[in-house]
Design an enzyme around this catalytic site. Structure first.
Site, mmCIF file in Angstrom:
data_model
loop_
_atom_site.group_PDB
_atom_site.id
_atom_site.type_symbol
_atom_site.label_atom_id
_atom_site.label_comp_id
_atom_site.label_asym_id
_atom_site.label_seq_id
_atom_site.Cartn_x
_atom_site.Cartn_y
_atom_site.Cartn_z
ATOM 1 N N GLY A 72 37.845 -95.503 105.853
ATOM 2 C CA GLY A 72 38.037 -94.071 105.657
ATOM 3 C C GLY A 72 38.870 -93.332 106.676
ATOM 4 O O GLY A 72 39.258 -92.185 106.441
ATOM 5 N N GLU B 195 35.397 -101.476 107.460
ATOM 6 C CA GLU B 195 36.160 -101.754 106.231
ATOM 7 C C GLU B 195 37.428 -100.904 106.180
ATOM 8 O O GLU B 195 37.664 -100.194 105.197
ATOM 9 C CB GLU B 195 35.304 -101.442 104.999
ATOM 10 C CG GLU B 195 33.986 -102.177 104.917
ATOM 11 C CD GLU B 195 33.097 -101.657 103.771
ATOM 12 O OE1 GLU B 195 33.488 -100.688 103.082
ATOM 13 O OE2 GLU B 195 32.017 -102.225 103.586
ATOM 14 N N PRO B 196 38.256 -100.930 107.193
ATOM 15 C CA PRO B 196 39.446 -100.065 107.153
ATOM 16 C C PRO B 196 40.516 -100.629 106.216
ATOM 17 O O PRO B 196 40.697 -101.840 106.131
ATOM 18 C CB PRO B 196 39.940 -100.090 108.604
ATOM 19 C CG PRO B 196 39.513 -101.424 109.118
ATOM 20 C CD PRO B 196 38.226 -101.760 108.406
ATOM 21 N N CYS C 172 58.435 -90.286 81.669
ATOM 22 C CA CYS C 172 58.486 -89.169 80.742
ATOM 23 C C CYS C 172 57.258 -88.295 80.831
ATOM 24 O O CYS C 172 56.535 -88.106 79.847
ATOM 25 C CB CYS C 172 58.708 -89.700 79.333
ATOM 26 S SG CYS C 172 60.297 -90.522 79.256
HETATM 27 N N1 LLP Z 1 35.272 -99.474 101.778
HETATM 28 C C1 LLP Z 1 34.982 -98.993 100.562
HETATM 29 C C2 LLP Z 1 33.667 -99.277 99.981
HETATM 30 C C3 LLP Z 1 35.924 -98.225 99.876
HETATM 31 O O1 LLP Z 1 35.621 -97.753 98.669
HETATM 32 C C4 LLP Z 1 37.181 -97.971 100.463
HETATM 33 C C5 LLP Z 1 38.194 -97.177 99.769
HETATM 34 C C6 LLP Z 1 37.449 -98.515 101.733
HETATM 35 C C7 LLP Z 1 36.460 -99.244 102.370
HETATM 36 C C8 LLP Z 1 38.766 -98.338 102.453
HETATM 37 O O2 LLP Z 1 39.024 -97.002 102.718
HETATM 38 P P1 LLP Z 1 40.275 -96.592 103.647
HETATM 39 O O3 LLP Z 1 39.995 -97.116 105.043
HETATM 40 O O4 LLP Z 1 41.479 -97.211 103.071
HETATM 41 O O5 LLP Z 1 40.293 -95.129 103.612
HETATM 42 N N2 LLP Z 1 43.540 -94.463 96.288
HETATM 43 C C9 LLP Z 1 43.143 -93.492 97.293
HETATM 44 C C10 LLP Z 1 42.141 -94.057 98.269
HETATM 45 C C11 LLP Z 1 40.926 -94.612 97.593
HETATM 46 C C12 LLP Z 1 39.972 -95.233 98.542
HETATM 47 C C13 LLP Z 1 38.904 -95.960 97.792
HETATM 48 N N3 LLP Z 1 37.987 -96.633 98.628
HETATM 49 C C14 LLP Z 1 44.379 -92.963 98.013
HETATM 50 O O6 LLP Z 1 45.499 -93.379 97.698
HETATM 51 O O7 LLP Z 1 44.258 -92.090 98.873
#
Ligand code: LLP
Length: 398
Positions: free
Chosen positions: A241, A279-280, A348
């Site tokens: 996150g 979980e980055p 489109c």
């Molecule tokens: N762990 C879990 C359970 C998750 O659902 C996610 C992302 C992550 C880790 C990794 O999160 P990050 O570190 O990448 O923020 N498509 C959207 C982002 C969706 C994220 C979904 N879950 C965007 O383009 O902003």
């Protein structure tokens, strides 16, 4: 880094990749990734937690290219997957099963069977029904499933509503009562699940570190309680996150945020005697990629100027879906003066834009354009809408 040197846009860890040279002789849009940059961001993250037992489980959904997963394997990392497809991809890329965790609210029987068969590190369970399913399937196989409860800490992170997950009315995670109910179900000799830990993930593209702090603060009582009930809790998974400052050319602020994030996590978890899991996704891979496309047409109307590219929301949906801002820059800077343009794709529908009303230096048809920070959630969310082909993915390795 994406910056001009002698009017030519350069990219990469040291800003040493000359995009005008890379695009020479090319015709179609493509993604370009700098794997050295990936390693650097991964290591920057890892160093912050060097003093505690931890594993980085790279979020495969951000970018699932086998080369990237292979690099994660080489760096000693693990994977966070959210489907059977991602699980297989991680395994095929050489990430060992005991470094893979499986998140997501809708795991099918086939996916759970695969996780059990491969004996992955843990299944992050998101509901009572899923817990029952995992338990029953493990029991039938004569196995003990390793699970972590995904706790919903009821915080409302300050991010786009579509990518917030940690509040009460989101579909993710469980409250304390539901976790109690799960525990009651296994309150008997030799249950077929082993409670390995607790997991959180409150959302994505979070820049306000206080949101993580609040989530962890809300989780501590649950950890105490589970320990009190005799569960050893090997791990606390703090999720992903951490956001990226898409609006800035340089990553200094990202790294300052990482520092604040790490201090917050380490302070809040100081009494926890287990492994920390992370979980980055975006933080590690977001800045490592750029999407490149030629200008097909420049269309001037009395109201607007449209720069029409060969790429669009089918290759980077974030502006259309989340109102995300990605810097859009000509690969060759022809002037110092700018005018306002909309940068759009060939699809489109009117949602097919990459940037609206942005100042752009002079460009001509046939010039190349770079869309910054397309390492995360670009190719992984791409589609073949209108039957366009997926762009090629190219890599800088050294
Ligand atoms: N762990 C879990 C359970 C998750 O659902 C996610 C992302 C992550 C880790 C990794 O999160 P990050 O570190 O990448 O923020 N498509 C959207 C982002 C969706 C994220 C979904 N879950 C965007 O383009 O902003």
């Amino acid at each position: 880094m994406l910056t001009y040197r002698n009017h030519r846009l350069t990219f990469g860890l040291d800003g040493d990749i000359d995009l005008a040279r890379i695009t020479e002789g090319e015709e179609h849009p493509f993604y370009l990734y700098d794997l050295r940059y990936f390693t650097y961001r991964y290591q920057a993250f890892r160093e912050k937690f060097a003093d505690v037992a931890h594993t980085i489980h790279y979020a495969v959904k951000a970018n699932a290219h086998p080369k990237i997963l292979g690099l994660v394997r080489d760096l000693g990392g693990g994977a966070d997957v959210v489907s059977g497809g991602e699980l297989l991809r991680a395994l095929e890329s050489g990430i060992p099963a005991d470094r893979i965790i499986f998140s997501g609210v809708g795991k099918t029987k086939d996916e759970i069977a695969l996780a059990l068969e491969k004996k992955i590190k843990q299944i992050n369970v998101e509901s009572i029904s899923e817990f029952k399913r995992v338990h029953a399937m493990a029991e039938a196989r004569g196995q003990v499933a390793r699970v972590a409860f995904r706790f919903n800490p009821a915080v409302n992170p300050e991010t786009h509503p579509y990518i917030a997950t940690g509040f009460r009315d989101h579909k993710f995670g469980m409250d304390t009562e539901s976790i109690h109910e799960c525990l009651n179900l296994i309150d008997r000799p030799n249950p077929a699940v082993w409670v390995a830990g607790v997991t959180l993930h409150i959302g994505s593209q979070i820049l306000e570190i206080a949101n993580f702090d609040e989530a962890l603060k809300n989780t501590l009582p649950l950890l105490d309680e589970l320990r009190g009930r005799g569960y050893a809790l090997e791990s606390l998974d703090v999720g992903g996150g951490l956001g990226v400052r898409y609006d800035l050319d340089h990553e200094t602020v990202d790294l300052e945020n990482l520092d604040r994030y790490a201090r917050t996590v380490l302070e809040r978890t100081a009494g926890f005697e287990g492994e920390l899991l992370f979980e980055p996704g975006r933080f590690i891979v977001g800045r490592c990629g750029v999407l490149l496309s030629k200008i097909e047409y420049i269309k001037r109307t009395p109201h607007k100027t449209f720069v029409i590219l060969g790429t669009g929301m089918h290759h980077l949906i974030r502006p259309a879906l989340y109102q995300a801002v990605h810097r859009v820059r000509p690969v060759i800077r022809r002037s110092e003066t700018t005018s306002l343009v909309d940068v759009v794709g060939p699809l489109c529908e009117s949602s097919d834009f990459l940037a609206k009303g942005i100042p752009m230096t002079d460009v001509e048809e046939g010039d190349w354009i770079a869309i910054a920070d397309a390492g995360a959630y670009a190719r992984s969310m791409a589609s073949e809408y209108n039957l366009h082909e997926f762009p090629e993915e190219k890599f800088i390795t050294d």
